[in-house]
Design a protein around this motif. Structure first.
Motif, PDB file in Angstrom:
ATOM      1  N   GLU A  25       0.805  -1.230   0.000  1.00 52.82           N
ATOM      2  CA  GLU A  25       0.000   0.000   0.000  1.00 52.82           C
ATOM      3  C   GLU A  25       0.839   1.282   0.000  1.00 52.82           C
ATOM      4  N   ASP A  26       1.946   1.305   0.746  1.00 53.44           N
ATOM      5  CA  ASP A  26       2.705   2.562   0.777  1.00 53.44           C
ATOM      6  C   ASP A  26       3.391   2.844  -0.560  1.00 53.44           C
ATOM      7  N   MET A  27       3.562   1.823  -1.381  1.00 54.77           N
ATOM      8  CA  MET A  27       4.090   2.065  -2.735  1.00 54.77           C
ATOM      9  C   MET A  27       2.978   2.671  -3.606  1.00 54.77           C
ATOM     10  N   ILE A  28       1.749   2.222  -3.422  1.00 58.26           N
ATOM     11  CA  ILE A  28       0.605   2.787  -4.150  1.00 58.26           C
ATOM     12  C   ILE A  28       0.436   4.266  -3.785  1.00 58.26           C
ATOM     13  N   ASP A  29       0.658   4.567  -2.495  1.00 59.29           N
ATOM     14  CA  ASP A  29       0.507   5.952  -2.027  1.00 59.29           C
ATOM     15  C   ASP A  29       1.482   6.907  -2.726  1.00 59.29           C
ATOM     16  N   ARG A  30       2.560   6.357  -3.267  1.00 63.69           N
ATOM     17  CA  ARG A  30       3.548   7.219  -3.927  1.00 63.69           C
ATOM     18  C   ARG A  30       3.052   7.778  -5.253  1.00 63.69           C
ATOM     19  N   TYR A  31       2.025   7.144  -5.870  1.00 65.87           N
ATOM     20  CA  TYR A  31       1.566   7.643  -7.173  1.00 65.87           C
ATOM     21  C   TYR A  31       0.059   7.842  -7.286  1.00 65.87           C
ATOM     22  N   LEU A  32      -0.718   7.343  -6.337  1.00 62.96           N
ATOM     23  CA  LEU A  32      -2.176   7.351  -6.532  1.00 62.96           C
ATOM     24  C   LEU A  32      -2.757   8.762  -6.618  1.00 62.96           C
ATOM     25  N   GLU A  33      -2.341   9.654  -5.732  1.00 61.26           N
ATOM     26  CA  GLU A  33      -2.944  10.993  -5.733  1.00 61.26           C
ATOM     27  C   GLU A  33      -2.565  11.797  -6.968  1.00 61.26           C
ATOM     28  N   ARG A  34      -1.286  11.714  -7.357  1.00 59.84           N
ATOM     29  CA  ARG A  34      -0.877  12.513  -8.527  1.00 59.84           C
ATOM     30  C   ARG A  34      -1.263  11.848  -9.838  1.00 59.84           C
ATOM     31  N   GLY A  35      -1.625  10.581  -9.800  1.00 62.60           N
ATOM     32  CA  GLY A  35      -1.948   9.859 -11.029  1.00 62.60           C
ATOM     33  C   GLY A  35      -3.421   9.974 -11.395  1.00 62.60           C
ATOM     34  N   THR A  36      -3.708   9.618 -12.646  1.00 58.21           N
ATOM     35  CA  THR A  36      -5.100   9.525 -13.101  1.00 58.21           C
ATOM     36  C   THR A  36      -5.550   8.089 -12.880  1.00 58.21           C
ATOM     37  N   VAL A  49      -8.849  -1.651 -12.846  1.00 58.00           N
ATOM     38  CA  VAL A  49      -8.351  -0.301 -12.570  1.00 58.00           C
ATOM     39  C   VAL A  49      -7.015  -0.104 -13.295  1.00 58.00           C
ATOM     40  N   ALA A  50      -6.682   1.170 -13.517  1.00 55.56           N
ATOM     41  CA  ALA A  50      -5.349   1.517 -14.009  1.00 55.56           C
ATOM     42  C   ALA A  50      -5.004   2.889 -13.450  1.00 55.56           C
ATOM     43  N   VAL A  51      -3.730   3.099 -13.138  1.00 61.81           N
ATOM     44  CA  VAL A  51      -3.266   4.409 -12.678  1.00 61.81           C
ATOM     45  C   VAL A  51      -2.133   4.855 -13.595  1.00 61.81           C
ATOM     46  N   VAL A  52      -2.276   6.074 -14.128  1.00 62.42           N
ATOM     47  CA  VAL A  52      -1.295   6.605 -15.074  1.00 62.42           C
ATOM     48  C   VAL A  52      -0.814   7.964 -14.584  1.00 62.42           C
ATOM     49  N   THR A  53       0.503   8.158 -14.572  1.00 63.64           N
ATOM     50  CA  THR A  53       1.060   9.455 -14.196  1.00 63.64           C
ATOM     51  C   THR A  53       1.659  10.110 -15.435  1.00 63.64           C
ATOM     52  N   ARG A  54       1.766  11.437 -15.372  1.00 67.27           N
ATOM     53  CA  ARG A  54       2.428  12.149 -16.465  1.00 67.27           C
ATOM     54  C   ARG A  54       3.808  12.534 -15.959  1.00 67.27           C
ATOM     55  N   GLU A  55       4.833  11.922 -16.521  1.00 67.66           N
ATOM     56  CA  GLU A  55       6.194  12.124 -16.006  1.00 67.66           C
ATOM     57  C   GLU A  55       6.868  13.321 -16.662  1.00 67.66           C
ATOM     58  N   THR A  56       6.590  13.546 -17.941  1.00 74.71           N
ATOM     59  CA  THR A  56       7.047  14.743 -18.665  1.00 74.71           C
ATOM     60  C   THR A  56       5.888  15.093 -19.596  1.00 74.71           C
ATOM     61  N   PRO A  57       5.942  16.224 -20.323  1.00 70.07           N
ATOM     62  CA  PRO A  57       4.814  16.527 -21.221  1.00 70.07           C
ATOM     63  C   PRO A  57       4.542  15.417 -22.237  1.00 70.07           C
ATOM     64  N   GLU A  58       5.570  14.665 -22.609  1.00 67.08           N
ATOM     65  CA  GLU A  58       5.380  13.610 -23.629  1.00 67.08           C
ATOM     66  C   GLU A  58       5.297  12.205 -23.065  1.00 67.08           C
ATOM     67  N   VAL A  59       5.746  12.019 -21.825  1.00 70.79           N
ATOM     68  CA  VAL A  59       5.872  10.647 -21.306  1.00 70.79           C
ATOM     69  C   VAL A  59       4.885  10.377 -20.172  1.00 70.79           C
ATOM     70  N   TYR A  60       4.055   9.367 -20.389  1.00 68.76           N
ATOM     71  CA  TYR A  60       3.123   8.905 -19.361  1.00 68.76           C
ATOM     72  C   TYR A  60       3.645   7.582 -18.818  1.00 68.76           C
ATOM     73  N   GLU A  61       3.231   7.249 -17.604  1.00 70.53           N
ATOM     74  CA  GLU A  61       3.669   5.961 -17.052  1.00 70.53           C
ATOM     75  C   GLU A  61       2.490   5.237 -16.399  1.00 70.53           C
ATOM     76  N   LEU A  62       2.306   4.012 -16.822  1.00 71.28           N
ATOM     77  CA  LEU A  62       1.284   3.153 -16.224  1.00 71.28           C
ATOM     78  C   LEU A  62       1.869   2.608 -14.921  1.00 71.28           C
ATOM     79  N   LYS A  63       1.327   3.046 -13.808  1.00 68.70           N
ATOM     80  CA  LYS A  63       1.889   2.655 -12.515  1.00 68.70           C
ATOM     81  C   LYS A  63       1.218   1.412 -11.958  1.00 68.70           C
ATOM     82  N   ASN A  64      -0.014   1.167 -12.385  1.00 66.65           N
ATOM     83  CA  ASN A  64      -0.755   0.042 -11.823  1.00 66.65           C
ATOM     84  C   ASN A  64      -1.825  -0.366 -12.833  1.00 66.65           C
ATOM     85  N   ILE A  65      -2.005  -1.648 -13.016  1.00 63.58           N
ATOM     86  CA  ILE A  65      -3.154  -2.148 -13.792  1.00 63.58           C
ATOM     87  C   ILE A  65      -3.568  -3.463 -13.159  1.00 63.58           C
ATOM     88  N   ALA A  66      -4.863  -3.625 -12.965  1.00 66.16           N
ATOM     89  CA  ALA A  66      -5.347  -4.872 -12.374  1.00 66.16           C
ATOM     90  C   ALA A  66      -6.767  -5.153 -12.839  1.00 66.16           C
TER      91      ALA A  66
END
Ligand SMILES: CC(C)(COP(=O)(O)OP(=O)(O)OC[C@H]1O[C@@H](n2cnc3c(N)ncnc32)[C@H](O)[C@@H]1OP(=O)(O)O)[C@@H](O)C(=O)NCCC(=O)NCCS
Length: 148
Positions: A25-36, A49-66
């Motif tokens: 859970e504490d690893m999820i907390d590192r990206y859940l709020e800032r992610g979509t 579910v899926a959580v995606v963060t925007r790391e730069t204007p061009e680069v997105y990152e899929l942090k979680n998918i289940a």
């Protein structure tokens, strides 16, 4: 009926599904709020579910998918990736996904059109407080996949 929506409030409601994709859970907390957070519902019940963060204007990152266990291997994971890519992808954009080296996970990303990018050595052993074992494989390095 199947729908996918973005959830902005009380994201932790989906913790049981999020923990399938990332068991600490504490690893999820590192990206859940800032992610979509994307939630797929089937007949109004959360199925994936899926959580995606925007790391730069061009680069997105899929942090979680289940995908909920009873729906796994029925195409929902692939449909979620297609939805995320339609939302974030496009000219000059890329979607990264970091995973462990369990064979089914690798097969999934390959099947969804990702290519191997790079690896971060010892990510799982250094950042998680206990060994992460998937399909009998103890995860060590984080392998990054990229979709362009
Ligand atoms: C990994 C996961 C997201 C895949 O979603 P899914 O809905 O089960 O997968 P799909 O049905 O969309 O599969 C798409 C393709 O991926 C591959 N694949 C998916 N699951 C697989 C499995 N268990 N074994 C082998 N290949 C698999 C196949 O090529 C499959 O295509 P096919 O069924 O036409 O052969 C889902 O199984 C899951 O939530 N697992 C537990 C959490 C997890 O491991 N998350 C990812 C961590 S990064």
């Amino acid at each position: 009926m199947r729908t996918i929506r973005k959830v902005e409030q009380e994201k932790k409601r989906f913790l049981p599904l999020l923990l399938l994709g990332d068991e600490q859970e504490d690893m999820i907390d590192r990206y859940l709020e800032r992610g979509t957070l994307y939630v797929m519902e089937i007949d109004r019940a959360a199925a994936a579910v899926a959580v995606v963060t925007r790391e730069t204007p061009e680069v997105y990152e899929l942090k979680n998918i289940a995908v909920a266990p009873k729906f796994q291997r029925t195409g929902l994971g692939r449909a979620m990736i297609a939805h995320v890519w339609a939302d974030c992808g496009g000219e000059g954009k890329s979607l990264l996904a970091g995973t462990g080296e369990a064979p089914r996970t690798m097969a999934f990303y390959e099947n969804c059109g990702f290519a191997l990018s790079h690896r971060v050595e010892n990510f799982f052993t250094e950042h998680y407080d206990h060994p992460i074992v998937e399909e009998g494989v103890t995860l060590r390095d984080m392998v990054y996949w990229v979709k362009r």
